[in-house]
Design a protein around this motif. Structure first.
Motif, PDB file in Angstrom:
ATOM      1  N   SER A  11       0.831  -1.208   0.000  1.00  8.48           N
ATOM      2  CA  SER A  11       0.000   0.000   0.000  1.00  8.48           C
ATOM      3  C   SER A  11       0.868   1.261   0.000  1.00  8.48           C
ATOM      4  CB  SER A  11      -0.963  -0.009   1.186  1.00  8.48           C
ATOM      5  OG  SER A  11      -0.241  -0.185   2.375  1.00  8.48           O
ATOM      6  N   LEU A  12       1.912   1.289   0.843  1.00 10.42           N
ATOM      7  CA  LEU A  12       2.770   2.477   0.887  1.00 10.42           C
ATOM      8  C   LEU A  12       3.593   2.599  -0.394  1.00 10.42           C
ATOM      9  CD1 LEU A  12       4.037   2.403   4.594  1.00 10.42           C
ATOM     10  CD2 LEU A  12       2.294   3.864   3.619  1.00 10.42           C
ATOM     11  N   GLY A  13       4.060   1.467  -0.903  1.00 10.51           N
ATOM     12  CA  GLY A  13       4.894   1.462  -2.110  1.00 10.51           C
ATOM     13  C   GLY A  13       4.138   1.945  -3.335  1.00 10.51           C
ATOM     14  N   LEU A  14       2.868   1.513  -3.451  1.00 11.93           N
ATOM     15  CA  LEU A  14       2.058   1.945  -4.598  1.00 11.93           C
ATOM     16  C   LEU A  14       1.879   3.450  -4.593  1.00 11.93           C
ATOM     17  CD1 LEU A  14      -0.992  -0.342  -5.381  1.00 11.93           C
ATOM     18  CD2 LEU A  14       0.860   0.361  -6.873  1.00 11.93           C
ATOM     19  N   LEU A  15       1.599   3.956  -3.400  1.00  7.82           N
ATOM     20  CA  LEU A  15       1.386   5.385  -3.276  1.00  7.82           C
ATOM     21  C   LEU A  15       2.662   6.165  -3.570  1.00  7.82           C
ATOM     22  CD1 LEU A  15      -1.523   6.096  -2.204  1.00  7.82           C
ATOM     23  CD2 LEU A  15      -0.251   7.465  -0.582  1.00  7.82           C
ATOM     24  N   THR A  16       3.781   5.609  -3.099  1.00  6.02           N
ATOM     25  CA  THR A  16       5.081   6.231  -3.369  1.00  6.02           C
ATOM     26  C   THR A  16       5.321   6.288  -4.874  1.00  6.02           C
ATOM     27  OG1 THR A  16       5.961   5.413  -1.303  1.00  6.02           O
ATOM     28  CG2 THR A  16       7.569   5.987  -2.972  1.00  6.02           C
ATOM     29  N   ALA A  17       5.078   5.172  -5.542  1.00  7.00           N
ATOM     30  CA  ALA A  17       5.291   5.104  -6.986  1.00  7.00           C
ATOM     31  C   ALA A  17       4.410   6.123  -7.699  1.00  7.00           C
ATOM     32  CB  ALA A  17       4.981   3.701  -7.488  1.00  7.00           C
ATOM     33  N   PHE A  18       3.147   6.212  -7.273  1.00  4.34           N
ATOM     34  CA  PHE A  18       2.213   7.143  -7.908  1.00  4.34           C
ATOM     35  C   PHE A  18       2.673   8.589  -7.700  1.00  4.34           C
ATOM     36  CE2 PHE A  18      -1.586   9.870  -7.527  1.00  4.34           C
ATOM     37  CZ  PHE A  18      -2.042   9.768  -8.827  1.00  4.34           C
ATOM     38  N   TYR A  19       3.069   8.896  -6.468  1.00  2.00           N
ATOM     39  CA  TYR A  19       3.498  10.265  -6.132  1.00  2.00           C
ATOM     40  C   TYR A  19       4.680  10.682  -7.001  1.00  2.00           C
ATOM     41  CZ  TYR A  19       5.236  14.191  -3.345  1.00  2.00           C
ATOM     42  OH  TYR A  19       5.673  15.422  -2.931  1.00  2.00           O
ATOM     43  N   TRP A  20       5.691   9.818  -7.067  1.00  2.00           N
ATOM     44  CA  TRP A  20       6.895  10.194  -7.812  1.00  2.00           C
ATOM     45  C   TRP A  20       6.677  10.160  -9.313  1.00  2.00           C
ATOM     46  CZ3 TRP A  20      10.086  13.148  -5.587  1.00  2.00           C
ATOM     47  CH2 TRP A  20      10.255  13.068  -4.201  1.00  2.00           C
ATOM     48  N   TYR A  21       5.747   9.360  -9.746  1.00  2.00           N
ATOM     49  CA  TYR A  21       5.378   9.369 -11.168  1.00  2.00           C
ATOM     50  C   TYR A  21       4.841  10.751 -11.540  1.00  2.00           C
ATOM     51  CZ  TYR A  21       2.627   8.410 -15.357  1.00  2.00           C
ATOM     52  OH  TYR A  21       2.085   8.454 -16.613  1.00  2.00           O
ATOM     53  N   VAL A  22       3.930  11.244 -10.696  1.00  2.00           N
ATOM     54  CA  VAL A  22       3.330  12.559 -10.948  1.00  2.00           C
ATOM     55  C   VAL A  22       4.397  13.654 -10.860  1.00  2.00           C
ATOM     56  CG1 VAL A  22       1.688  14.269 -10.056  1.00  2.00           C
ATOM     57  CG2 VAL A  22       1.043  11.867 -10.174  1.00  2.00           C
ATOM     58  N   VAL A  23       5.223  13.579  -9.809  1.00  2.00           N
ATOM     59  CA  VAL A  23       6.226  14.637  -9.590  1.00  2.00           C
ATOM     60  C   VAL A  23       7.265  14.654 -10.712  1.00  2.00           C
ATOM     61  CG1 VAL A  23       8.174  15.299  -8.124  1.00  2.00           C
ATOM     62  CG2 VAL A  23       5.970  14.783  -7.103  1.00  2.00           C
ATOM     63  N   LEU A  24       7.734  13.483 -11.101  1.00  2.00           N
ATOM     64  CA  LEU A  24       8.839  13.435 -12.066  1.00  2.00           C
ATOM     65  C   LEU A  24       8.383  13.611 -13.513  1.00  2.00           C
ATOM     66  CD1 LEU A  24      10.908  10.529 -10.476  1.00  2.00           C
ATOM     67  CD2 LEU A  24      11.418  12.967 -10.391  1.00  2.00           C
ATOM     68  N   TYR A  25       7.134  13.242 -13.798  1.00  2.00           N
ATOM     69  CA  TYR A  25       6.698  13.255 -15.192  1.00  2.00           C
ATOM     70  C   TYR A  25       5.631  14.303 -15.521  1.00  2.00           C
ATOM     71  CZ  TYR A  25       9.433   9.024 -15.352  1.00  2.00           C
ATOM     72  OH  TYR A  25      10.465   8.143 -15.273  1.00  2.00           O
ATOM     73  N   PHE A  26       5.180  15.017 -14.517  1.00  2.00           N
ATOM     74  CA  PHE A  26       4.212  16.086 -14.773  1.00  2.00           C
ATOM     75  C   PHE A  26       4.831  17.415 -14.342  1.00  2.00           C
ATOM     76  CE2 PHE A  26       1.772  12.291 -14.666  1.00  2.00           C
ATOM     77  CZ  PHE A  26       0.677  12.498 -15.493  1.00  2.00           C
ATOM     78  N   PRO A  27       5.383  18.141 -15.295  1.00  2.00           N
ATOM     79  CA  PRO A  27       6.094  19.385 -14.965  1.00  2.00           C
ATOM     80  C   PRO A  27       5.248  20.361 -14.142  1.00  2.00           C
ATOM     81  CG  PRO A  27       6.273  18.866 -17.298  1.00  2.00           C
ATOM     82  CD  PRO A  27       5.335  17.885 -16.724  1.00  2.00           C
TER      83      PRO A  27
END
Lengths: 396, 223
Positions: A205-221
């Motif tokens: 659960s924590l890992g999925l959220l981490t992945a989602f957060y960094w996906y948004v941060v790194l790939y959405f300027p």
């Protein structure tokens, strides 16, 4: 009405009664209203005042639906445990159904169907309505996608659960007498480890959220405009999300399970605190370190924030829900109290983390320091007598 | 050893105990006999400091259970009505856990043999039968040889051989000078091993039988 429909209907009735009895009916009936208000506020603020516009709200709602589905799919984890009758009253009807002429597979299917109907009404519909009205009906596609995302989430959760069920034995550790931990802490760790899904369910659960957060941060300027330092904001978030760990360490027993032994309420609580810290400290360390690997800034500050918030979260969770976070958090007023107390620290920290510059460091550290000291004071310097009014500690 | 005067307890509007008076001496097995819902479990929970009373005075081993619950339970053995030990520990681990809490050593091999638990102790407790879990709970109540043991419905899930073994253990406790406080609705059990029996009905002690014989008739009369 056929046998299956009857069972689902009764399970829904049972769950509703369990929650509404626990929270005197009216209070629990407000839960969907509260979810609606929160979603509406989030959607309206994002659409009107942020640079994001309304489109991401639709995406967010779709993702929320997928995550909810994933959670329900993962019910297979607790479904397996429910069969072993370890979830107490919450699994009562499932347990009693063992005596009925209906297969295990069917009953688990009914259980998932029940959760689907129940949480659609309780959570999904208010979220959809809040998002739609908050954005002035501009996110119809996002809302439309909620249904397939929800179902896909359920299927994904079931598949993952099945992997876990067929996986290797999770009996990696044994309960041993040791000088380092309270017996209750040891036992609580064993419960989490050996219950279906093991520690994986927490990392998942924590890992999925981490992945989602960094996906948004790194790939959405776009997020760069909003977040001066995403690692620090992330660390606040992880501290808050560690509430799920407190839920897990309290899921498999209650105070009454220890009352035939010479152990005080305070000791049981200390054991739960220890178990919570034993899981969250290394997990938090790993998640922050992995994130820092991708976003190498302010590692120490982020780590301190995550651990500080984890501690503060524990103190607030105990103050508001005692040893019964899984049930009591469904109470609207308890939930509001929890949110308000969390926001005393999380609000300023999140705000400061969003606009963070080194010049703000003293203010930031001051807020974090306050959180840590307040938590320590509450957790370690209040004596047993003053803890009598903690929810769930009314037994002697 | 136990002295109770005018003990009362309510759950909301339901009166579980209205006015209980009783005295229990050292070295006896006393039974509290009553139908379902008579208040037996509530009585045990109050006497062992698990819940608070509403009124009355209670003295157990010279302690007030409400004021010193942990100190009192340290001196007691308690077998609660529910037979389930924690589900995710093995039998062996559960006994280690209890020994750890009590800060006592446990002769695990002895108890394994005593209750025919060989080969079962490494299984998670949810994989044990109800009777086997009940045996574990009996062991946790007796292994530290307490002076006073509270037993709530002790033999429900046990086979006849183990029932006899458990009864034997309760008698051994008495012979060693200990006291056994036994709550049950099984009349034959009370008749067989108790030195005195208290009838509990609607939250009150209605009769004290000094020589428990023909209890079935008396029980039916009482009810």
């Amino acid at each position: 009405m056929n046998k299956e429909e009857g069972l689902i209907k009764r399970m829904i009735k049972e769950e509703w009664r369990m929650h509404s009895t626990l929270y005197k009916g009216r209070s629990f009936a407000f839960f969907p209203v509260l979810v609606f208000i929160f979603t509406f506020a989030f959607a309206y603020a994002t659409a009107e005042y942020s640079t994001l516009g309304s489109e991401p709200v639709g995406t967010a709602l779709t993702v929320i639906a997928a995550f909810l589905g994933l959670g329900i799919g993962n019910l297979n984890y607790s479904g397996r445990d429910a069969w072993r009758n370890v979830l107490g009253d919450t699994s009562y009807l499932v347990y009693s159904s063992r005596t009925l002429p209906i297969s295990r597979k069917k009953i688990l299917g009914q259980l998932v169907a029940k959760e689907l109907i129940y949480y659609t009404g309780l959570f999904l519909l208010p979220v959809a309505l809040g998002g739609l009205i908050g954005t002035g009906f501009q996110i119809t596609m996002g809302v439309f996608l909620m249904a397939p995302a929800f179902i896909a989430g359920i299927i994904g959760g079931l598949i993952l659960a099945q992997f876990s069920l067929d996986g290797p034995s999770l009996h990696l550790f044994n309960f041993e007498r040791n000088e380092f931990m309270e017996p209750v802490a040891d036992k609580s760790l064993m419960d989490v480890l050996r219950s279906s899904g093991g520690f994986f369910k927490i990392f998942f659960s924590l890992g999925l959220l981490t992945a989602f957060y960094w996906y948004v941060v790194l790939y959405f300027p776009m997020t760069q405009v909003l977040l001066n330092n995403p690692l620090i904001s992330y660390s606040v978030m992880i501290g808050l999300l560690n509430l799920t760990v407190y839920n897990w360490v309290n899921r498999f027993d209650g105070l009454e399970d220890y009352m035939h032994l010479p152990i005080s309420r305070r000791k049981v609580l200390s054991g739960k605190e220890e178990a919570y810290m034993a899981i969250t400290a290394p997990t938090t360390f790993v998640l922050i370190t992995v994130s820092w690997w991708y976003y190498p800034q302010h590692y120490i500050l982020a780590l301190a924030t995550a651990l500080g918030m984890t501690l503060y979260n524990l103190a607030v969770a105990i103050y508001t829900t005692g040893l019964e976070p899984n049930d009591r958090m469904f109470n609207t007023w308890t939930f509001i109290k929890y949110m308000m107390l969390e926001n005393i620290v999380a609000g300023p920290l999140l705000a400061l983390s969003i606009i963070y510059t080194p010049a703000l460091r003293p203010l930031y550290m001051g807020t974090l320091g306050f959180a840590v000291l307040a938590s320590m004071a509450y957790l370690y310097y209040t004596d047993e007598e003053r803890r009598v009014n903690i929810p769930g500690l009314t037994h002697r | 050893m136990i002295k109770v005067e005018e003990l009362a307890k309510k759950y909301g509007d339901v009166e579980a105990l209205t006015s209980v008076d009783m005295e229990v001496e050292e070295g006896e097995i006393v039974g509290v006999l009553g139908a379902n819902g008579a208040g037996k479990s509530t009585l045990v929970q109050i006497l062992t400091g698990q819940i608070d009373r509403d009124s009355g005075t209670v003295d157990v081993l010279d302690l007030d259970p409400e004021k010193k619950p942990v100190k009192l339970r340290d001196k007691l053995g308690i077998l609660p009505e529910r037979e389930d030990p924690p589900s995710f520990l093995t039998g062996k681990e559960y006994l280690h856990f209890v020994a750890d809490v009590r800060d006592e050593e446990i002769d695990k091999d002895h108890w394994e043999e005593e209750f025919n638990l060989e080969g079962k102790m490494d299984k998670l407790t949810y994989n044990l039968s109800k009777g086997e879990r009940q045996k574990l709970m009996i062991v946790q109540a007796l292994f530290h040889e307490p002076d006073l043991v509270f037993i709530d419905e002790p033999l429900v899930n046990l086979d006849p051989v183990i029932q006899e073994r458990a009864k034997e253990l309760f008698k051994q406790r008495r012979e060693a000078g200990g006291t056994v406080f036994l709550c049950t609705h099984v009349v034959s059990l009370a008749e067989e091993i108790c030195d005195r029996v208290f009838f509990l009905k609607d939250g009150e002690i209605t009769e004290v039988i000094e020589e428990p014989e023909n209890l079935t008739e008396k029980f039916l009369e009482e009810e």
